[in-house]
Scaffold this motif. Structure first.
Motif, PDB file in Angstrom:
ATOM      1  N   UNK A  83      29.399  37.320  34.630  1.00 47.43           N
ATOM      2  CA  UNK A  83      30.025  37.939  35.807  1.00 47.43           C
ATOM      3  C   UNK A  83      29.180  39.098  36.309  1.00 47.43           C
ATOM      4  N   UNK A  84      28.730  39.958  35.411  1.00 46.88           N
ATOM      5  CA  UNK A  84      27.900  41.094  35.812  1.00 46.88           C
ATOM      6  C   UNK A  84      26.583  40.606  36.417  1.00 46.88           C
ATOM      7  N   UNK A  85      26.008  39.585  35.817  1.00 46.37           N
ATOM      8  CA  UNK A  85      24.774  38.994  36.349  1.00 46.37           C
ATOM      9  C   UNK A  85      25.011  38.440  37.757  1.00 46.37           C
ATOM     10  N   UNK A  86      26.139  37.771  37.949  1.00 46.77           N
ATOM     11  CA  UNK A  86      26.454  37.198  39.263  1.00 46.77           C
ATOM     12  C   UNK A  86      26.631  38.293  40.311  1.00 46.77           C
ATOM     13  N   UNK A  87      27.299  39.365  39.956  1.00 47.40           N
ATOM     14  CA  UNK A  87      27.504  40.466  40.903  1.00 47.40           C
ATOM     15  C   UNK A  87      26.168  41.119  41.253  1.00 47.40           C
ATOM     16  N   UNK A  88      25.335  41.331  40.263  1.00 45.57           N
ATOM     17  CA  UNK A  88      24.032  41.961  40.507  1.00 45.57           C
ATOM     18  C   UNK A  88      23.113  41.098  41.370  1.00 45.57           C
ATOM     19  N   UNK A  89      23.228  39.791  41.256  1.00 45.89           N
ATOM     20  CA  UNK A  89      22.275  38.911  41.938  1.00 45.89           C
ATOM     21  C   UNK A  89      22.851  38.210  43.165  1.00 45.89           C
ATOM     22  N   UNK A  90      24.083  38.562  43.559  1.00 43.15           N
ATOM     23  CA  UNK A  90      24.632  37.975  44.777  1.00 43.15           C
ATOM     24  C   UNK A  90      23.817  38.478  45.959  1.00 43.15           C
ATOM     25  N   UNK A  91      23.290  37.557  46.751  1.00 40.95           N
ATOM     26  CA  UNK A  91      22.371  37.887  47.837  1.00 40.95           C
ATOM     27  C   UNK A  91      23.134  38.218  49.117  1.00 40.95           C
ATOM     28  N   UNK A  92      23.315  39.516  49.378  1.00 43.33           N
ATOM     29  CA  UNK A  92      24.028  39.954  50.573  1.00 43.33           C
ATOM     30  C   UNK A  92      23.242  39.635  51.851  1.00 43.33           C
ATOM     31  N   UNK A 138      38.564  51.249  49.464  1.00 44.49           N
ATOM     32  CA  UNK A 138      39.126  51.524  50.794  1.00 44.49           C
ATOM     33  C   UNK A 138      39.972  50.347  51.292  1.00 44.49           C
ATOM     34  N   UNK A 139      39.563  49.142  50.954  1.00 46.59           N
ATOM     35  CA  UNK A 139      40.281  47.944  51.402  1.00 46.59           C
ATOM     36  C   UNK A 139      41.327  47.480  50.383  1.00 46.59           C
ATOM     37  N   UNK A 140      41.540  48.254  49.333  1.00 44.20           N
ATOM     38  CA  UNK A 140      42.562  47.904  48.352  1.00 44.20           C
ATOM     39  C   UNK A 140      42.133  46.846  47.358  1.00 44.20           C
ATOM     40  N   UNK A 141      40.845  46.588  47.273  1.00 45.66           N
ATOM     41  CA  UNK A 141      40.313  45.590  46.349  1.00 45.66           C
ATOM     42  C   UNK A 141      39.989  46.280  45.022  1.00 45.66           C
ATOM     43  N   UNK A 142      41.006  46.436  44.188  1.00 50.79           N
ATOM     44  CA  UNK A 142      40.813  47.173  42.941  1.00 50.79           C
ATOM     45  C   UNK A 142      39.980  46.406  41.926  1.00 50.79           C
ATOM     46  N   UNK A 143      40.031  45.095  41.979  1.00 52.78           N
ATOM     47  CA  UNK A 143      39.191  44.296  41.073  1.00 52.78           C
ATOM     48  C   UNK A 143      37.726  44.487  41.443  1.00 52.78           C
ATOM     49  N   UNK A 144      37.420  44.420  42.727  1.00 46.93           N
ATOM     50  CA  UNK A 144      36.049  44.658  43.180  1.00 46.93           C
ATOM     51  C   UNK A 144      35.588  46.066  42.856  1.00 46.93           C
ATOM     52  N   UNK A 145      36.464  47.023  43.070  1.00 46.75           N
ATOM     53  CA  UNK A 145      36.166  48.424  42.762  1.00 46.75           C
ATOM     54  C   UNK A 145      35.783  48.574  41.291  1.00 46.75           C
ATOM     55  N   UNK A 146      36.590  48.006  40.415  1.00 51.80           N
ATOM     56  CA  UNK A 146      36.325  48.081  38.977  1.00 51.80           C
ATOM     57  C   UNK A 146      35.037  47.330  38.603  1.00 51.80           C
ATOM     58  N   UNK A 147      34.842  46.164  39.201  1.00 55.90           N
ATOM     59  CA  UNK A 147      33.643  45.364  38.916  1.00 55.90           C
ATOM     60  C   UNK A 147      32.381  46.113  39.321  1.00 55.90           C
ATOM     61  N   UNK A 148      32.385  46.699  40.506  1.00 58.11           N
ATOM     62  CA  UNK A 148      31.212  47.436  40.965  1.00 58.11           C
ATOM     63  C   UNK A 148      30.946  48.664  40.100  1.00 58.11           C
ATOM     64  N   UNK A 149      31.994  49.305  39.600  1.00 52.84           N
ATOM     65  CA  UNK A 149      31.777  50.439  38.701  1.00 52.84           C
ATOM     66  C   UNK A 149      31.112  49.991  37.401  1.00 52.84           C
TER      67      UNK A 149
END
Length: 160
Positions: A83-92, A138-149
């Motif tokens: 999961x961490x690898x996927x978040x780091x390498x997701x191509x924005x 800001x958008x209420x995405x607490x899972x995303x917030x935690x994942x990015x931290x």
């Protein structure tokens, strides 16, 4: 109310699941788990890939390709999760291009990134993921917030 009929209820029979257990494999697996739990974390059995990557790259000034390489090495060495690898390498960049092509009325200057790159494509990835974390909160995405931290913690560990 006049009830003159009864509905027939079908009976269903479920067959019991049969399983064949491989006791030898189970015992070996249990033994390995217990050995890993018992082994103290020392410099000898801890990976030094973090230091190597910190010396080779600057996470506050590097390209996305370098970030992908760091993430891949950390994942393959078992230091970060899939999961961490996927978040780091997701191509924005590719995601931004896709949105611009598929959605009507998206301006050409639209970007999913929260920070800018320099002329060579280098970005401060700690600031970028902090911006993503702030936007998720800001958008209420607490899972995303935690994942990015969690990703920010990984990137901070890569600083010299």
């Amino acid at each position: 109310m006049n009830i003159n009929r009864t509905a027939s209820i079908s009976s269903y029979t479920f067959a019991a699941k049969r399983s064949v257990r491989d006791l030898e494999t189970e015992e070996q697996f249990s033994k390995e788990i217990n050995e890993k739990k018992a082994a103290p974390l020392t410099a000898e059995n801890s990976s030094n890939i973090w230091q190597e990557l910190a010396q080779k790259y600057d996470v506050t000034h590097t390209t996305f390709d370098n970030l992908k390489e760091m993430s891949t090495l950390l994942y393959e060495s078992g230091e970060i999760s899939l999961k961490e690898h996927a978040v780091l390498t997701f191509d924005f960049d590719r995601a931004t291009e896709s949105i611009q092509m598929e959605a009507a009325g998206v301006p050409a200057q639209f970007t999913m990134h929260t920070t800018k790159t320099d002329s060579a494509g280098n970005r401060n990835w700690i600031e970028e993921f902090q911006g993503r974390s702030d936007r998720a909160f800001k958008h209420g995405n607490l899972i995303g917030y935690h994942t990015y931290h969690g990703v920010i913690s990984i990137l901070q560990r890569l600083q010299p």
